[in-house]
Design a protein around this motif. Sequence first.
Motif, PDB file in Angstrom:
ATOM      1  N   ILE A 138      50.805  35.459  50.014  1.00 49.90           N
ATOM      2  CA  ILE A 138      51.806  35.260  48.964  1.00 49.90           C
ATOM      3  C   ILE A 138      51.985  33.782  48.674  1.00 49.90           C
ATOM      4  O   ILE A 138      52.052  33.355  47.515  1.00 49.90           O
ATOM      5  CB  ILE A 138      53.149  35.917  49.373  1.00 49.90           C
ATOM      6  CG1 ILE A 138      53.029  37.440  49.302  1.00 49.90           C
ATOM      7  CG2 ILE A 138      54.297  35.421  48.478  1.00 49.90           C
ATOM      8  CD1 ILE A 138      54.235  38.175  49.848  1.00 49.90           C
ATOM      9  N   GLU A 139      52.058  32.984  49.738  1.00 57.13           N
ATOM     10  CA  GLU A 139      52.192  31.541  49.561  1.00 57.13           C
ATOM     11  C   GLU A 139      51.009  30.969  48.776  1.00 57.13           C
ATOM     12  O   GLU A 139      51.176  30.071  47.945  1.00 57.13           O
ATOM     13  CB  GLU A 139      52.278  30.860  50.925  1.00 57.13           C
ATOM     14  CG  GLU A 139      52.454  29.350  50.844  1.00 57.13           C
ATOM     15  CD  GLU A 139      52.548  28.698  52.202  1.00 57.13           C
ATOM     16  OE1 GLU A 139      52.773  27.469  52.246  1.00 57.13           O
ATOM     17  OE2 GLU A 139      52.403  29.411  53.231  1.00 57.13           O
ATOM     18  N   LYS A 140      49.835  31.504  49.019  1.00 60.16           N
ATOM     19  CA  LYS A 140      48.631  31.000  48.353  1.00 60.16           C
ATOM     20  C   LYS A 140      48.489  31.537  46.942  1.00 60.16           C
ATOM     21  O   LYS A 140      47.719  31.003  46.136  1.00 60.16           O
ATOM     22  CB  LYS A 140      47.393  31.360  49.182  1.00 60.16           C
ATOM     23  CG  LYS A 140      46.143  30.623  48.763  1.00 60.16           C
ATOM     24  CD  LYS A 140      44.981  30.936  49.690  1.00 60.16           C
ATOM     25  CE  LYS A 140      43.734  30.175  49.243  1.00 60.16           C
ATOM     26  NZ  LYS A 140      42.572  30.484  50.115  1.00 60.16           N
ATOM     27  N   GLY A 141      49.220  32.622  46.615  1.00 61.17           N
ATOM     28  CA  GLY A 141      49.165  33.173  45.263  1.00 61.17           C
ATOM     29  C   GLY A 141      48.431  34.490  45.150  1.00 61.17           C
ATOM     30  O   GLY A 141      48.291  35.032  44.050  1.00 61.17           O
ATOM     31  N   GLU A 142      47.971  35.057  46.275  1.00 62.60           N
ATOM     32  CA  GLU A 142      47.295  36.360  46.251  1.00 62.60           C
ATOM     33  C   GLU A 142      48.361  37.444  46.438  1.00 62.60           C
ATOM     34  O   GLU A 142      48.539  38.008  47.512  1.00 62.60           O
ATOM     35  CB  GLU A 142      46.226  36.424  47.332  1.00 62.60           C
ATOM     36  CG  GLU A 142      45.118  35.390  47.153  1.00 62.60           C
ATOM     37  CD  GLU A 142      44.049  35.487  48.224  1.00 62.60           C
ATOM     38  OE1 GLU A 142      43.804  36.602  48.714  1.00 62.60           O
ATOM     39  OE2 GLU A 142      43.465  34.439  48.569  1.00 62.60           O
ATOM     40  N   MET A 143      49.042  37.753  45.332  1.00 57.29           N
ATOM     41  CA  MET A 143      50.267  38.555  45.405  1.00 57.29           C
ATOM     42  C   MET A 143      50.049  40.009  45.826  1.00 57.29           C
ATOM     43  O   MET A 143      50.748  40.524  46.691  1.00 57.29           O
ATOM     44  CB  MET A 143      50.987  38.510  44.060  1.00 57.29           C
ATOM     45  CG  MET A 143      51.451  37.130  43.674  1.00 57.29           C
ATOM     46  SD  MET A 143      52.514  36.430  44.943  1.00 57.29           S
ATOM     47  CE  MET A 143      52.774  34.811  44.269  1.00 57.29           C
ATOM     48  N   GLN A 144      49.109  40.684  45.186  1.00 53.71           N
ATOM     49  CA  GLN A 144      48.960  42.116  45.438  1.00 53.71           C
ATOM     50  C   GLN A 144      48.620  42.404  46.896  1.00 53.71           C
ATOM     51  O   GLN A 144      49.292  43.206  47.551  1.00 53.71           O
ATOM     52  CB  GLN A 144      47.881  42.714  44.525  1.00 53.71           C
ATOM     53  CG  GLN A 144      47.707  44.221  44.713  1.00 53.71           C
ATOM     54  CD  GLN A 144      46.718  44.817  43.723  1.00 53.71           C
ATOM     55  OE1 GLN A 144      46.338  44.180  42.736  1.00 53.71           O
ATOM     56  NE2 GLN A 144      46.286  46.038  43.976  1.00 53.71           N
ATOM     57  N   LYS A 145      47.589  41.742  47.412  1.00 47.02           N
ATOM     58  CA  LYS A 145      47.199  41.959  48.798  1.00 47.02           C
ATOM     59  C   LYS A 145      48.297  41.469  49.736  1.00 47.02           C
ATOM     60  O   LYS A 145      48.571  42.099  50.773  1.00 47.02           O
ATOM     61  CB  LYS A 145      45.887  41.223  49.085  1.00 47.02           C
ATOM     62  CG  LYS A 145      45.332  41.474  50.479  1.00 47.02           C
ATOM     63  CD  LYS A 145      44.954  42.936  50.681  1.00 47.02           C
ATOM     64  CE  LYS A 145      44.313  43.164  52.033  1.00 47.02           C
ATOM     65  NZ  LYS A 145      43.976  44.579  52.276  1.00 47.02           N
ATOM     66  N   GLY A 146      48.931  40.354  49.374  1.00 45.68           N
ATOM     67  CA  GLY A 146      49.997  39.825  50.211  1.00 45.68           C
ATOM     68  C   GLY A 146      51.153  40.792  50.351  1.00 45.68           C
ATOM     69  O   GLY A 146      51.654  41.030  51.458  1.00 45.68           O
ATOM     70  N   ARG A 147      51.572  41.375  49.240  1.00 45.60           N
ATOM     71  CA  ARG A 147      52.688  42.335  49.285  1.00 45.60           C
ATOM     72  C   ARG A 147      52.310  43.579  50.080  1.00 45.60           C
ATOM     73  O   ARG A 147      53.125  44.124  50.832  1.00 45.60           O
ATOM     74  CB  ARG A 147      53.095  42.706  47.859  1.00 45.60           C
ATOM     75  CG  ARG A 147      53.818  41.583  47.113  1.00 45.60           C
ATOM     76  CD  ARG A 147      53.943  41.904  45.642  1.00 45.60           C
ATOM     77  NE  ARG A 147      54.606  40.820  44.918  1.00 45.60           N
ATOM     78  CZ  ARG A 147      54.417  40.577  43.616  1.00 45.60           C
ATOM     79  NH1 ARG A 147      53.580  41.349  42.914  1.00 45.60           N
ATOM     80  NH2 ARG A 147      55.050  39.575  43.033  1.00 45.60           N
ATOM     81  N   GLU A 148      51.057  44.043  49.927  1.00 43.04           N
ATOM     82  CA  GLU A 148      50.609  45.226  50.677  1.00 43.04           C
ATOM     83  C   GLU A 148      50.703  44.985  52.178  1.00 43.04           C
ATOM     84  O   GLU A 148      51.173  45.840  52.930  1.00 43.04           O
ATOM     85  CB  GLU A 148      49.159  45.560  50.305  1.00 43.04           C
ATOM     86  CG  GLU A 148      48.975  46.114  48.901  1.00 43.04           C
ATOM     87  CD  GLU A 148      47.509  46.316  48.558  1.00 43.04           C
ATOM     88  OE1 GLU A 148      46.651  46.075  49.442  1.00 43.04           O
ATOM     89  OE2 GLU A 148      47.207  46.704  47.418  1.00 43.04           O
ATOM     90  N   LEU A 149      50.266  43.809  52.609  1.00 47.78           N
ATOM     91  CA  LEU A 149      50.287  43.505  54.036  1.00 47.78           C
ATOM     92  C   LEU A 149      51.706  43.268  54.548  1.00 47.78           C
ATOM     93  O   LEU A 149      52.027  43.644  55.681  1.00 47.78           O
ATOM     94  CB  LEU A 149      49.405  42.289  54.320  1.00 47.78           C
ATOM     95  CG  LEU A 149      47.905  42.559  54.271  1.00 47.78           C
ATOM     96  CD1 LEU A 149      47.118  41.253  54.224  1.00 47.78           C
ATOM     97  CD2 LEU A 149      47.470  43.394  55.473  1.00 47.78           C
TER      98      LEU A 149
END
Length: 315
Positions: A266-277
Amino acid sequence: MPKITVCVSTFNRVHLLPYAIDSVLNQSEQDFELIVCDDGSSDRTPELMSHYTDHRIKYIRHLQNIGKSNNMRSGFDAASGEYFIKFDDDDRLTPDFLASTAAILTQYSSIDFVGTDHWIIDIDNVRDEEKTQENSHRWGRRTLRAGVVDNLLEVVFIQQSFQVGATLFRRKTLQELGYMQPNMQNCEDNDLFVRLALAGKKGYYLPELLMEYRSHAEQQGINRAIPYLYDKIRYLESYKFDSEKVEIIRKNRLTETQLLLGLRLIEKGEMQKGRELVLAGHSSSTAKAWTGLGLSLLPIGLRSKAFNALRQMRG
């Protein structure tokens, strides 16, 4: 055949590699071969290695980067010693490491590997007494008794007391078991010790500071953390332990790692995968999970500042 094979894996650390090599050449036990595995360095590493004339030194240079575990496997495949140790290009062995650990393997034929404690040093090769004591305590080495480790799985998985770079192995044991897993950049050392424990191999702990582990800025940062966390998830997902105690800890560590990786993404900007994890690991810390999901809604500039502010508050 040499008694011991020492393998040093390196990548673009020509400024530190000589310290590692010299620490081997200065051992009190001189019956060894030294294999330097170069994972496609683009610095002056080949030039440095051309200056070494000691016939015991072998240099394996890969023209392209093949990955950390693959590089280490190439050194292991080229080894001919009865005993084997691998350590990284930014670390060092103390002068009596080989003599002290090899003596135990020679005396006790049933022992498969000998691990020691180690110093923490800085970029200038200065030993840090306080950090060394903290490190030994954190990883359970302060309370680990000398001798054969009875509860090996708990020691290597829960406490994570053994460190590959501070351990001498019987090479035959590693040949039987299989050395590092291919294409694994991180946690390959943790995985090796778990496989040794599950296979019923015997480990011996020598409570002496016989290796020097370097702590420096190159080891930090988000670009190193994300690949590490991905590999840690892969490592934790590859096991299901019979011991209920160990299995509970494995599951807890998996959810914690999922949450940490999600926050980093999320910090890096990869929102979808970040939220899933983050959602997969939310049971590790509901507060962190909701904070991360909230920050994911902010514009990238504010989001980065918010993460930095949280780190400062935590510090």
